[in-house]
Enzyme design. Sequence first.
Site, PDB file in Angstrom:
ATOM      1  N   ASP A 145      27.010  33.423  25.383  1.00 22.36           N
ATOM      2  CA  ASP A 145      26.403  32.100  25.413  1.00 22.36           C
ATOM      3  C   ASP A 145      25.786  31.776  26.770  1.00 22.36           C
ATOM      4  O   ASP A 145      25.975  32.505  27.750  1.00 22.36           O
ATOM      5  CB  ASP A 145      27.440  31.029  25.042  1.00 22.36           C
ATOM      6  CG  ASP A 145      28.817  31.305  25.649  1.00 22.36           C
ATOM      7  OD1 ASP A 145      28.887  31.790  26.786  1.00 22.36           O
ATOM      8  OD2 ASP A 145      29.821  31.041  24.967  1.00 22.36           O
ATOM      9  N   GLU A 155      32.411  25.598  18.296  1.00 21.28           N
ATOM     10  CA  GLU A 155      33.429  24.556  18.318  1.00 21.28           C
ATOM     11  C   GLU A 155      34.087  24.409  16.951  1.00 21.28           C
ATOM     12  O   GLU A 155      33.567  24.916  15.938  1.00 21.28           O
ATOM     13  CB  GLU A 155      32.786  23.224  18.724  1.00 21.28           C
ATOM     14  CG  GLU A 155      32.129  23.227  20.102  1.00 21.28           C
ATOM     15  CD  GLU A 155      33.112  23.112  21.252  1.00 21.28           C
ATOM     16  OE1 GLU A 155      34.323  23.379  21.052  1.00 21.28           O
ATOM     17  OE2 GLU A 155      32.679  22.761  22.362  1.00 21.28           O
TER      18      GLU A 155
END
Length: 255
Positions: free
Chosen positions: A68, A144
């Site tokens: 990421d 998430e």
Amino acid sequence: MPRLVVRPDAAAVARLAAGRIAARLREAPDMVLGLATGGTMLPVYDALVALHRAGQAPLQQASSFNLDEYVGLPPDHPSSYAWFMREALFRHVGMDTARAHLPDGMAPDPQAEADRYEAGIAAAGGIALQLLGLGRNGHIGFNEPGSSFASRSRVVRLAAHTRADNQRFFPAGEAVPERAITMGIATILEAREILLVVTGAAKAPTLGRALLQPPAEDCPASALQTHGAVTVLCDEAAAVALPAEMRERGMREDA
């Protein structure tokens, strides 16, 4: 069920993780690595650099894709993951920078960049060994809670909890970006082998949930139960929520 290996402390876990990566590199020096960032990874990379300098971790021909990057941070920002990887690993091991891939946080169209990144992983033949950390809310990469197990590389909005945890990596007064580009859970699960590194008592409840409860999207790391080649390397502090028999078996396991 992922294979569990338990060691007394975080330093021993880091050495074990670096040794596993180094062994794979000796078998296939041109392999494609999936790399992670964060405080848990710093001692892993320190140990990997030491092995490289000892001639035991040939990284010059390897390729890598990081999990990421923050949207809006240039690669020369000291809190970007491009900066982290350069300082923690790349500049110490002679790795070809053209082979060290991260999403471009400054891309004018972040989702188009995520799509390009996903295609780049596929074009490289996929990831042979994916290194992962574990967020306290169960995130892997920046997936998430609530992320689909079928998700691909994409732009995500970071949870307040995640931003608060990462604030320590930013200068005082500078906010953690609200968005990031991350590999998706399905992207991660396509790696042929996965190494999850977990240390510290703060991660113990999350590790217990990820390994002991049925896979569910409210704990993204629980998706790892569905992969056939996952090894969890953790210290005793991170393992305290696991059953005693499981911990004891993990202490006897070799990497």
